[in-house]
Write a protein that holds these residues in place. Sequence first.
Motif, mmCIF file in Angstrom:
data_model
loop_
_atom_site.group_PDB
_atom_site.id
_atom_site.type_symbol
_atom_site.label_atom_id
_atom_site.label_comp_id
_atom_site.label_asym_id
_atom_site.label_seq_id
_atom_site.Cartn_x
_atom_site.Cartn_y
_atom_site.Cartn_z
ATOM 1 N N ALA A 36 0.870 -1.180 0.000
ATOM 2 C CA ALA A 36 0.000 0.000 0.000
ATOM 3 C C ALA A 36 0.902 1.223 0.000
ATOM 4 C CB ALA A 36 -0.888 0.005 1.239
ATOM 5 N N MET A 37 0.438 2.313 -0.621
ATOM 6 C CA MET A 37 1.270 3.520 -0.616
ATOM 7 C C MET A 37 0.390 4.739 -0.859
ATOM 8 S SD MET A 37 4.855 4.288 -2.541
ATOM 9 C CE MET A 37 4.298 3.992 -4.201
ATOM 10 N N LYS A 38 0.687 5.840 -0.149
ATOM 11 C CA LYS A 38 0.007 7.103 -0.444
ATOM 12 C C LYS A 38 0.890 8.312 -0.156
ATOM 13 C CE LYS A 38 -3.702 6.229 2.066
ATOM 14 N NZ LYS A 38 -4.904 6.290 2.947
ATOM 15 N N TYR A 39 0.550 9.417 -0.854
ATOM 16 C CA TYR A 39 1.261 10.690 -0.755
ATOM 17 C C TYR A 39 0.288 11.643 -0.090
ATOM 18 C CZ TYR A 39 3.964 14.649 -2.791
ATOM 19 O OH TYR A 39 4.718 15.778 -2.999
ATOM 20 N N LEU A 40 0.643 12.175 1.064
ATOM 21 C CA LEU A 40 -0.314 12.990 1.819
ATOM 22 C C LEU A 40 0.421 13.939 2.743
ATOM 23 C CD1 LEU A 40 -1.672 11.158 4.935
ATOM 24 C CD2 LEU A 40 0.229 10.240 3.585
ATOM 25 N N ILE A 127 -0.429 -1.395 14.072
ATOM 26 C CA ILE A 127 -1.097 -0.155 14.515
ATOM 27 C C ILE A 127 -0.842 0.964 13.501
ATOM 28 C CG2 ILE A 127 -1.027 1.665 16.278
ATOM 29 C CD1 ILE A 127 -0.362 -0.660 18.314
ATOM 30 N N GLU A 128 0.416 1.105 13.073
ATOM 31 C CA GLU A 128 0.780 2.206 12.166
ATOM 32 C C GLU A 128 0.208 1.990 10.761
ATOM 33 O OE1 GLU A 128 4.944 3.157 14.564
ATOM 34 O OE2 GLU A 128 5.045 2.430 12.487
ATOM 35 N N SER A 129 0.151 0.748 10.312
ATOM 36 C CA SER A 129 -0.448 0.464 8.998
ATOM 37 C C SER A 129 -1.936 0.786 9.027
ATOM 38 C CB SER A 129 -0.239 -1.010 8.629
ATOM 39 O OG SER A 129 1.139 -1.283 8.487
ATOM 40 N N ASP A 130 -2.603 0.433 10.132
ATOM 41 C CA ASP A 130 -4.041 0.722 10.255
ATOM 42 C C ASP A 130 -4.299 2.229 10.350
ATOM 43 O OD1 ASP A 130 -4.500 -1.964 10.161
ATOM 44 O OD2 ASP A 130 -4.901 -2.207 12.303
ATOM 45 N N PHE A 131 -3.307 2.979 10.839
ATOM 46 C CA PHE A 131 -3.436 4.437 10.931
ATOM 47 C C PHE A 131 -3.617 5.042 9.526
ATOM 48 C CE2 PHE A 131 -1.642 8.702 10.928
ATOM 49 C CZ PHE A 131 -2.147 9.262 12.090
ATOM 50 N N PHE A 132 -2.890 4.514 8.551
ATOM 51 C CA PHE A 132 -2.901 5.118 7.212
ATOM 52 C C PHE A 132 -3.814 4.426 6.200
ATOM 53 C CE2 PHE A 132 1.294 6.798 8.552
ATOM 54 C CZ PHE A 132 1.122 8.132 8.175
ATOM 55 N N PHE A 133 -3.990 3.120 6.342
ATOM 56 C CA PHE A 133 -4.589 2.370 5.235
ATOM 57 C C PHE A 133 -5.784 1.531 5.657
ATOM 58 C CE2 PHE A 133 -0.085 2.963 4.205
ATOM 59 C CZ PHE A 133 -0.200 3.607 2.972
ATOM 60 N N SER A 134 -6.850 1.611 4.855
ATOM 61 C CA SER A 134 -7.988 0.708 5.025
ATOM 62 C C SER A 134 -7.657 -0.618 4.317
ATOM 63 C CB SER A 134 -9.245 1.314 4.414
ATOM 64 O OG SER A 134 -9.137 1.251 3.000
ATOM 65 N N LYS A 135 -8.506 -1.599 4.513
ATOM 66 C CA LYS A 135 -8.312 -2.889 3.849
ATOM 67 C C LYS A 135 -8.365 -2.745 2.323
ATOM 68 C CE LYS A 135 -9.600 -7.598 4.630
ATOM 69 N NZ LYS A 135 -10.400 -8.615 5.236
ATOM 70 N N LEU A 136 -9.233 -1.853 1.856
ATOM 71 C CA LEU A 136 -9.407 -1.662 0.409
ATOM 72 C C LEU A 136 -8.205 -0.994 -0.241
ATOM 73 C CD1 LEU A 136 -13.108 -0.452 0.241
ATOM 74 C CD2 LEU A 136 -12.178 -2.573 -0.703
ATOM 75 N N GLU A 137 -7.321 -0.416 0.561
ATOM 76 C CA GLU A 137 -6.147 0.284 0.017
ATOM 77 C C GLU A 137 -4.903 -0.592 0.018
ATOM 78 O OE1 GLU A 137 -7.027 4.887 1.210
ATOM 79 O OE2 GLU A 137 -6.615 3.505 2.850
ATOM 80 N N ARG A 138 -5.090 -1.877 0.319
ATOM 81 C CA ARG A 138 -3.939 -2.796 0.381
ATOM 82 C C ARG A 138 -4.051 -3.818 -0.749
ATOM 83 N NH1 ARG A 138 -3.181 -3.456 6.900
ATOM 84 N NH2 ARG A 138 -4.080 -1.437 7.380
ATOM 85 N N PHE A 139 -2.933 -4.066 -1.419
ATOM 86 C CA PHE A 139 -2.942 -4.973 -2.571
ATOM 87 C C PHE A 139 -1.850 -6.013 -2.384
ATOM 88 C CE2 PHE A 139 -4.546 -0.857 -3.660
ATOM 89 C CZ PHE A 139 -5.769 -1.177 -4.210
ATOM 90 N N ASP A 140 -2.255 -7.162 -1.923
ATOM 91 C CA ASP A 140 -1.252 -8.158 -1.558
ATOM 92 C C ASP A 140 -1.411 -9.460 -2.333
ATOM 93 O OD1 ASP A 140 -2.849 -8.815 1.656
ATOM 94 O OD2 ASP A 140 -3.575 -8.848 -0.386
ATOM 95 N N LEU A 141 -1.978 -9.366 -3.517
ATOM 96 C CA LEU A 141 -2.220 -10.588 -4.296
ATOM 97 C C LEU A 141 -1.137 -10.848 -5.333
ATOM 98 C CD1 LEU A 141 -6.070 -10.208 -4.804
ATOM 99 C CD2 LEU A 141 -4.853 -11.597 -3.119
ATOM 100 N N ILE A 142 -0.180 -9.898 -5.471
ATOM 101 C CA ILE A 142 0.836 -10.081 -6.513
ATOM 102 C C ILE A 142 2.099 -10.747 -5.957
ATOM 103 C CG2 ILE A 142 0.248 -8.362 -8.247
ATOM 104 C CD1 ILE A 142 1.838 -6.324 -6.593
#
Length: 142
Positions: A36-40, A127-142
């Motif tokens: 997951a990644m975002k610019y904010l 905890i920190e991953s949940d702070f930034f990212f919802s489940k829908l923003e994570r892509f772990d199938l590749i």
Amino acid sequence: MNGNRTLTMIKPTAVKNGHTGAILAKIYEAGFRIIAMKYLKLSEEQAKAFYAVHKERPFYNDLVDFMSSGPIVAAILEKNNAVEEYRRVIGATDPANAEEGTVRKLYGTNIQENAVHGSDSDDNAIIESDFFFSKLERFDLI
Ligand code: CMP
């Protein structure tokens, strides 16, 4: 058992100085996958909440001001033993003490503006991953 994910932030000075691409390249070269990644830009309240564990420390207010001063890149990274492996890649908290070739040695400015954050435990990585990212923003199938 060691976990396989960690949370990183590329901090405002490193982003402002144009080091985002080089730091992401170091992350890939070290064998991490980006889940997951975002610019904010963090608000002051968000920076306070993220670093609440440090609120009694003398550097807390400065750290909050710094971390809310400009855009950051936040990402969840995956690799076996991710927390420890990533801390090895980024080096010591103070760039002056970091080993040659580490991210903080290469791109850090000082102990506060130390280029990147990396989770310090598997529990904090969650905890920190949940702070930034919802489940829908994570892509772990590749
Ligand atoms: P980070 O890995 O994001 O975790 C906590 C942050 O607090 C750390 O990186 C630094 O940016 C900052 N920090 C830790 N120790 C000090 C210090 N002694 N003085 C100023 N900032 C610090």
